[in-house]
Scaffold this active site. Sequence first.
Site, short mmCIF file in Angstrom:
data_model
loop_
_atom_site.label_atom_id
_atom_site.label_comp_id
_atom_site.label_asym_id
_atom_site.label_seq_id
_atom_site.Cartn_x
_atom_site.Cartn_y
_atom_site.Cartn_z
N SER A 124 9.16 -9.35 -8.77
CA SER A 124 8.43 -9.20 -7.50
C SER A 124 6.94 -9.02 -7.74
CB SER A 124 8.97 -7.97 -6.75
OG SER A 124 8.12 -7.64 -5.66
N TYR A 148 10.93 1.24 -6.72
CA TYR A 148 11.43 -0.15 -6.67
C TYR A 148 10.58 -1.04 -7.58
CZ TYR A 148 11.73 -4.94 -5.15
OH TYR A 148 11.84 -6.32 -5.16
N LYS A 152 11.44 -3.15 -11.32
CA LYS A 152 11.19 -4.57 -11.59
C LYS A 152 10.36 -4.70 -12.87
CE LYS A 152 13.35 -6.42 -8.14
NZ LYS A 152 14.56 -7.22 -8.39
C1 WQD Z 1 3.74 -7.34 5.20
C2 WQD Z 1 2.50 -6.95 6.00
C3 WQD Z 1 2.35 -4.59 6.40
C4 WQD Z 1 5.90 -4.41 8.98
C5 WQD Z 1 7.42 -5.94 0.71
C6 WQD Z 1 7.76 -5.28 -0.57
C7 WQD Z 1 7.72 -6.29 -1.68
C8 WQD Z 1 8.58 -7.50 -1.35
C9 WQD Z 1 8.19 -8.09 -0.01
C10 WQD Z 1 10.68 -7.26 -2.48
C11 WQD Z 1 1.85 -5.68 5.46
C12 WQD Z 1 2.53 -5.35 7.71
C13 WQD Z 1 4.89 -4.86 8.14
C14 WQD Z 1 5.58 -3.93 10.28
C15 WQD Z 1 3.26 -4.37 9.85
N1 WQD Z 1 9.94 -7.16 -1.35
N2 WQD Z 1 3.60 -4.84 8.58
N3 WQD Z 1 4.26 -3.93 10.66
O1 WQD Z 1 4.99 -4.71 2.12
O2 WQD Z 1 3.90 -6.97 1.63
O3 WQD Z 1 6.11 -6.42 0.64
O4 WQD Z 1 8.29 -7.03 0.96
O5 WQD Z 1 10.34 -7.70 -3.54
O6 WQD Z 1 8.22 -5.67 -2.84
O7 WQD Z 1 6.76 -4.32 -0.83
O8 WQD Z 1 5.95 -6.85 3.06
O9 WQD Z 1 6.75 -7.51 5.30
O10 WQD Z 1 6.77 -5.05 4.65
O11 WQD Z 1 4.58 -6.19 5.10
O12 WQD Z 1 2.08 -4.37 10.21
O13 WQD Z 1 6.46 -3.49 11.08
O14 WQD Z 1 2.89 -6.67 7.33
O15 WQD Z 1 1.41 -3.54 6.54
O16 WQD Z 1 0.43 -5.82 5.62
P1 WQD Z 1 5.12 -6.16 1.88
P2 WQD Z 1 6.10 -6.37 4.57
#
Ligand code: WQD
Length: 337
Positions: A124, A148, A152
């Site tokens: 990841s 997590y 990885k």
């Molecule tokens: C994306 C953007 C949030 C939800 C995660 C894991 C990573 C990988 C992918 C496994 C960010 C914003 C999110 C919400 C929001 N998983 N957001 N409101 O955090 O980049 O990555 O998933 O490997 O390990 O960390 O993905 O989709 O949670 O967030 O504003 O309700 O959307 O702040 O900028 P992230 P995400």
Amino acid sequence: MAILVTGGAGYIGSHTCVELLQAGEDIVLLDNFSNAKPQVVNRIKELSGRDFPLYAVDILHREGLEKIFAREDIEAVIHFAGLKAVGESVKIPLDYYQNNVSGTINLCQVMARAGCKKIVFSSSATVYGNSTDVPFREDSPLSTTNPYGSTKRMVEDILRDLCASDPEWSACLLRYFNPIGAHKSGLLGEDPNGIPNNLLPYIAKVAVGQLERLNVFGNDYDTPDGTGVRDYLHVVDLAIGHLKALDYVRTHKGAEAINLGTGRGYSVLEVVKAFEKASGVTIPYRIAPRRPGDIATCYADPSKAKKLLGWEAARSLEEMCADAWNFTRRQQSGESQ
Ligand code: WQD
């Protein structure tokens, strides 16, 4: 010979199984169904028109793994099985280390004993931590900020050491950026249990009225519109990347970390707009406080994947949103998984 897909009933695993089968590969699907629905297996068979052995086994169960390698002729393993929620990992770190690290050690020990020494590992972009060195390259500094991400990074180190100890091993460590979207049919897609942590599935549930509105976690980041920027890639592009990685471990030895991303970042508000355009549904949102642990900007330098695997993402953000919306609508009507 067959490809063992651990976690094959999961979001990325199921899409990868369909692409493998349609490419003519034989597969064996392993899943403990802790975070996947059994009917996904039928969808994979329906979409590919092919059958395959299924084992409801946990990678912590050595005897169960040994039975698979005794019964099936496994050439290589694509290893998705593991726990994957960042927030949850902070609450139950021992479960994450046990499942993700001990489980992988268990798998590799059984593989080695069976003479199966080719693995494609689901890593990841989270291993880049809160570095600001974007776009992230495979030789960018690694730093993890949650259990997590640490699991990885540890498994990457374990697989590098394993390859260094035995020249017969080959390992592709695929660093996913932000996979979203769904199979074009709408029969497979991202279907997390409970309230989604990730952006796209949360937006999708707002679009169908299951959730009231999106909370945008901060609009004061150093980004064009102040909201978080991420490298979203279509899950089918990601699945195809695994087939390229499989061919790579068949023809190369040693361990290689490879980014799978588009190389383009989109902000939260850009994703909201793209989803509204794809669905025709307005997504109500409010600006909420930043989410602890979030970084401002994360996107890939995907040049190594193009050079070593001949892979690059092909599908647009609009297509990702349209396919996610199609899956969500069919799920609402009870047609998909
Ligand atoms: C994306 C953007 C949030 C939800 C995660 C894991 C990573 C990988 C992918 C496994 C960010 C914003 C999110 C919400 C929001 N998983 N957001 N409101 O955090 O980049 O990555 O998933 O490997 O390990 O960390 O993905 O989709 O949670 O967030 O504003 O309700 O959307 O702040 O900028 P992230 P995400």
